[in-house]
Design an enzyme around this catalytic site. Sequence first.
Site, PDB file in Angstrom:
ATOM      1  N   GLU A  31      79.734 -17.620 -27.132  1.00  0.00           N
ATOM      2  CA  GLU A  31      80.333 -16.367 -27.583  1.00  0.00           C
ATOM      3  C   GLU A  31      81.671 -16.677 -28.243  1.00  0.00           C
ATOM      4  O   GLU A  31      82.340 -17.658 -27.901  1.00  0.00           O
ATOM      5  CB  GLU A  31      80.536 -15.434 -26.389  1.00  0.00           C
ATOM      6  CG  GLU A  31      81.061 -14.047 -26.757  1.00  0.00           C
ATOM      7  CD  GLU A  31      81.066 -13.094 -25.562  1.00  0.00           C
ATOM      8  OE1 GLU A  31      81.535 -11.959 -25.723  1.00  0.00           O
ATOM      9  OE2 GLU A  31      80.607 -13.506 -24.470  1.00  0.00           O
ATOM     10  N   ASN A  76      79.802  -9.558 -24.756  1.00  0.00           N
ATOM     11  CA  ASN A  76      80.582  -8.335 -24.929  1.00  0.00           C
ATOM     12  C   ASN A  76      81.204  -8.249 -26.308  1.00  0.00           C
ATOM     13  O   ASN A  76      81.364  -7.170 -26.873  1.00  0.00           O
ATOM     14  CB  ASN A  76      81.677  -8.266 -23.859  1.00  0.00           C
ATOM     15  CG  ASN A  76      81.122  -8.107 -22.459  1.00  0.00           C
ATOM     16  OD1 ASN A  76      79.933  -7.836 -22.271  1.00  0.00           O
ATOM     17  ND2 ASN A  76      81.965  -8.288 -21.466  1.00  0.00           N
ATOM     18  N   ASN A 176      73.986  -5.851 -26.383  1.00  0.00           N
ATOM     19  CA  ASN A 176      74.378  -6.598 -25.189  1.00  0.00           C
ATOM     20  C   ASN A 176      74.922  -5.655 -24.122  1.00  0.00           C
ATOM     21  O   ASN A 176      75.839  -4.875 -24.392  1.00  0.00           O
ATOM     22  CB  ASN A 176      75.461  -7.632 -25.540  1.00  0.00           C
ATOM     23  CG  ASN A 176      76.021  -8.319 -24.309  1.00  0.00           C
ATOM     24  OD1 ASN A 176      75.395  -9.200 -23.741  1.00  0.00           O
ATOM     25  ND2 ASN A 176      77.217  -7.904 -23.877  1.00  0.00           N
ATOM     26  N   GLU A 177      74.344  -5.719 -22.930  1.00  0.00           N
ATOM     27  CA  GLU A 177      74.860  -4.998 -21.749  1.00  0.00           C
ATOM     28  C   GLU A 177      75.278  -3.567 -22.085  1.00  0.00           C
ATOM     29  O   GLU A 177      76.360  -3.116 -21.702  1.00  0.00           O
ATOM     30  CB  GLU A 177      76.016  -5.784 -21.118  1.00  0.00           C
ATOM     31  CG  GLU A 177      75.572  -7.125 -20.564  1.00  0.00           C
ATOM     32  CD  GLU A 177      76.656  -7.879 -19.807  1.00  0.00           C
ATOM     33  OE1 GLU A 177      77.802  -7.385 -19.757  1.00  0.00           O
ATOM     34  OE2 GLU A 177      76.368  -8.961 -19.278  1.00  0.00           O
ATOM     35  N   TYR A 248      75.361 -13.257 -12.511  1.00  0.00           N
ATOM     36  CA  TYR A 248      76.310 -14.304 -12.127  1.00  0.00           C
ATOM     37  C   TYR A 248      76.532 -14.235 -10.617  1.00  0.00           C
ATOM     38  O   TYR A 248      76.503 -13.149 -10.026  1.00  0.00           O
ATOM     39  CB  TYR A 248      77.653 -14.128 -12.841  1.00  0.00           C
ATOM     40  CG  TYR A 248      77.571 -14.198 -14.347  1.00  0.00           C
ATOM     41  CD1 TYR A 248      77.620 -15.417 -15.002  1.00  0.00           C
ATOM     42  CD2 TYR A 248      77.463 -13.034 -15.107  1.00  0.00           C
ATOM     43  CE1 TYR A 248      77.554 -15.497 -16.382  1.00  0.00           C
ATOM     44  CE2 TYR A 248      77.390 -13.095 -16.500  1.00  0.00           C
ATOM     45  CZ  TYR A 248      77.431 -14.322 -17.134  1.00  0.00           C
ATOM     46  OH  TYR A 248      77.355 -14.394 -18.504  1.00  0.00           O
ATOM     47  N   GLU A 296      71.701 -14.508 -19.756  1.00  0.00           N
ATOM     48  CA  GLU A 296      73.016 -14.848 -19.196  1.00  0.00           C
ATOM     49  C   GLU A 296      72.829 -15.118 -17.715  1.00  0.00           C
ATOM     50  O   GLU A 296      72.379 -14.247 -16.973  1.00  0.00           O
ATOM     51  CB  GLU A 296      74.054 -13.725 -19.372  1.00  0.00           C
ATOM     52  CG  GLU A 296      74.596 -13.570 -20.774  1.00  0.00           C
ATOM     53  CD  GLU A 296      75.799 -12.630 -20.850  1.00  0.00           C
ATOM     54  OE1 GLU A 296      76.597 -12.618 -19.892  1.00  0.00           O
ATOM     55  OE2 GLU A 296      75.914 -11.913 -21.849  1.00  0.00           O
ATOM     56  N   GLN A 353      78.336 -20.146 -20.098  1.00  0.00           N
ATOM     57  CA  GLN A 353      78.065 -20.490 -21.483  1.00  0.00           C
ATOM     58  C   GLN A 353      77.981 -22.002 -21.624  1.00  0.00           C
ATOM     59  O   GLN A 353      77.733 -22.665 -20.620  1.00  0.00           O
ATOM     60  CB  GLN A 353      79.133 -19.872 -22.371  1.00  0.00           C
ATOM     61  CG  GLN A 353      79.089 -18.345 -22.325  1.00  0.00           C
ATOM     62  CD  GLN A 353      80.048 -17.678 -23.314  1.00  0.00           C
ATOM     63  OE1 GLN A 353      80.521 -18.252 -24.275  1.00  0.00           O
ATOM     64  NE2 GLN A 353      80.354 -16.416 -23.049  1.00  0.00           N
TER      65      GLN A 353
END
Length: 505
Positions: A31, A76, A176-177, A248, A296, A353
């Site tokens: 990112e 994000n 994304n999200e 996560y 992710e 990442q």
Amino acid sequence: MVKKQPKASVIVDKDFVISKVDERIYGSFIEQLGRAVYGGIYEPDHEQADEHGFRQDVLQLVRDLQVPIVRYPGGNMVSAYNWEDGVGPREERPRRLELAWSTIETNEVGTNEFADWAAKAGTDIMMAVNLGTRGIDAARNLLEYCNHPGGTYYSELRKSHGYEQPHHIKTWCLGNEMDGPWQIGGKTADEYGRLAYETAKAMKTVDPSIELVSCGSSNSAMPTFPEWEATTLSHTYEFADYISLHQYYGNHENDTANFLAKSLDMDQFIRTVISTCDYIKAKKRSKKTINLSFDEWNVWFHSTEADKQLESWQVAPPQLEDVYNFEDALLVANMMHTLINHADRVKMACMAQLVNVIAPIMTENQGRAWKQTIYYPYYYLSVYGRGKALQPIIHSDKYDSREFTDVAYLDSAVVLNEEHNELVLFMTNRHLEASLAVSYDLRSFEQAEVVEHIVLEHDDPKAVNTKEKEEVAPHSRGNAVLEDKQLQAELPRMSWNMVRLRIKK
């Protein structure tokens, strides 16, 4: 003191096939965040920079991992990103306030530069489009810019920027999200579903060969999970090929036994999403199966307090720079085992990442690059976990932790690589104090021999690697032996192991 040595027995049969492992489950993510790009993959004044400004030491570490696909540019960040800012002459590109991470984005690296880097790294691109502040037009125009051969406005614009041939990017994320209140332009499930459907329809008209990832829940603890999946897929099912999962974990309570069991939560997350996808399939009377893109995943918690102290509106500050320890590497291995054990439905995954930002590879500006502890399970699983995933039938002694019951001391995945005549056993001993005696019944393999037994172990679960010293590294002194189709090994306490066997067809 441990009174009785824990044991585990496993049956492995070549007919117990879960699925062929899609190599894209060993993907990663970069990112435009922190030092992932600037100071990570790109540092033009570094002594090891190539003619395009890419760090060759980092490139080599990425090539060694054999990363098949990398998600870009977010994350994000993509939800307020104007892709046009990152193409064309560098001197004309604007500096923008990057709202997701409160930094300044110089746009020195954009779509074409990242495509150049991906080609050098030997990886494909998973491109994300902005469905936060933008939508259908920006997405279809970016796709035309990247993939259309020529003769149109955006394809000719690409050519004018020095890229005669299209990038042929196959995989695209629809935002994304978008369920997250932290997301710029976040949406309700119906709002996102409608926008994603119309964007997907336009994109597949521009290029019918692409694959699309519908945006799933930001994590399994979201209050809208799994209703978000059910509602959004009700809209996007016709055009989506995958739905995303993000998760996560962190050892916030300093409870190692509980931390090493968190892959069980990941397993349940995957099972719930599969059930939801199949419910919508049944509801729509569809013959199409939606697969999963776990794009992710990682351990992330070490840098949280340091990130709170950073000043806003810097260029490439040291954000999300988790320093990983030995126990983190064990959980990363277990999470990768979980992906393999769901190879029938998980077809893509991205460790988030790749460089500096919650990453297996760390660098210092103007300095060296080094491998974090989590680099090693990623390396061995990516390189040797190609082939058919076999279902291991595990009988193991167990323990209970703060959040989980009946946690097997043995966590395992098995891959049969017929092309290379190899059977590969991946194993974690979760026991904090005792070695684990394991026995693998390989009854269906007529002839086999142990090639190597790799062990990742350390006396200190908090041991870390630094630029000065690699404290945590694997060795090849494992004691696995094979007699009468029974593989026996003693796995050191708190260790990850890989046993490779050469088999006869």
